[in-house]
Write an enzyme that holds these catalytic residues in place. Structure first.
Site: not given
Length: 265
Positions: A8-9, A42-43
């Site tokens: 994830d970021m 990521s979103g």
């Protein structure tokens, strides 16, 4: 043997200033030389991710918009759209909620109808392509997700208004101030599962890092699942391991190094 690393970021690979640690580039190169692919889930919008990793974008996998849009070497490997009429229904409902801002996330661009400049500056951290429109329900694009923002906290103030949609859609708390709605089958885990099958990489050969609730399914598709030290309690419970360092202590890269995955020249 690890063949695929996915992180994830925000709250994970990036520090709280949304920065990549300078050591990243050398570590990624070492992993690549050993045949280990580094990727991000990521979103964030694909165009935002691509720009952050511009120098190595041709060898990275990008799981963008919470797994609804997967890109490798400039080509779409997977797109899981949200029904447009449903998306517009969520927009209309969002307009009725106090202290709530919205982003309609399309394949070509992100769209906002808010004229709040502070909100624009906030989402500009996550979206490289943003269009301001008068009416989000008139947007013509492949819709990937609808994002709601509430600075008072979405878990208490926004999620209760949308939790009943979980039977037919995926409603995920992506951060303290963001909540995302996607198609029912859209999540980082399902996207990763499809790519693992396509690239002949097993969960036992996969290492993942995450911190928030939109990472939940991702943790279930890797033998080596690490919750960040700063992770949401549900992510900690769903993971095999917890990092010894948080995102501001370069936790992802230090864990990779401590695992012995980096060969010294």
């Amino acid at each position: 043997m690890i063949k695929l690393i996915i992180t994830d970021m925000d709250g994970t690979l990036l520090n709280d200033q949304h920065e990549i640690h300078p050591d990243f580039w050398e570590i990624e190169e070492s992993l690549t030389n050993q045949g280990i692919m580094f990727s991000v889930a990521s979103g964030r919008q694909f165009y935002n991710l691509e720009s952050k990793f511009d120098r190595i974008k041709d060898r990275m996998l990008f799981f963008a918009e919470n797994g609804t849009h997967v890109v490798y070497k400039g080509k779409d490997l997977y797109v899981n759209p949200l029904d447009k009429e449903a998306a517009f229904q969520f927009i209309r409902k969002g307009r009725e909620l106090p202290d709530t801002q919205m982003v309609l996330c399309g394949k070509k661009s992100a769209y906002i109808e808010s004229k709040d400049e502070d909100f624009y500056r906030e989402i500009n951290k996550f979206y490289k392509k943003i269009e301001k429109v008068e009416d989000l329900t008139q947007v013509d694009d492949t819709i990937l997700k609808v994002t709601f923002c509430n600075y008072n906290g979405v878990e208490e103030h926004t999620y209760p208004h949308f939790k009943d949609y979980n039977e037919d859609f995926k409603v995920a708390i992506a951060a303290n101030i963001f909540i995302d709605i996607t198609s029912k089958t859209a999540n980082k885990g399902n996207a990763i599962k499809g790519i693992q099958k396509e690239m002949n990489i097993s969960p036992e050969e996969t290492l993942v890092f995450g911190d928030y609730l939109n990472d939940l399914e991702m943790m279930q598709n890797a033998r080596y699942s690490y919750a960040m030290k700063n992770a949401h309690p549900e992510i900690v419970n769903a993971s095999q391991y917890i990092t010894a360092y948080d995102n501001n202590e370069n936790g992802v890269l230090r864990t990779i190094t401590d695992m012995g995955l980096i060969k010294q020249n």
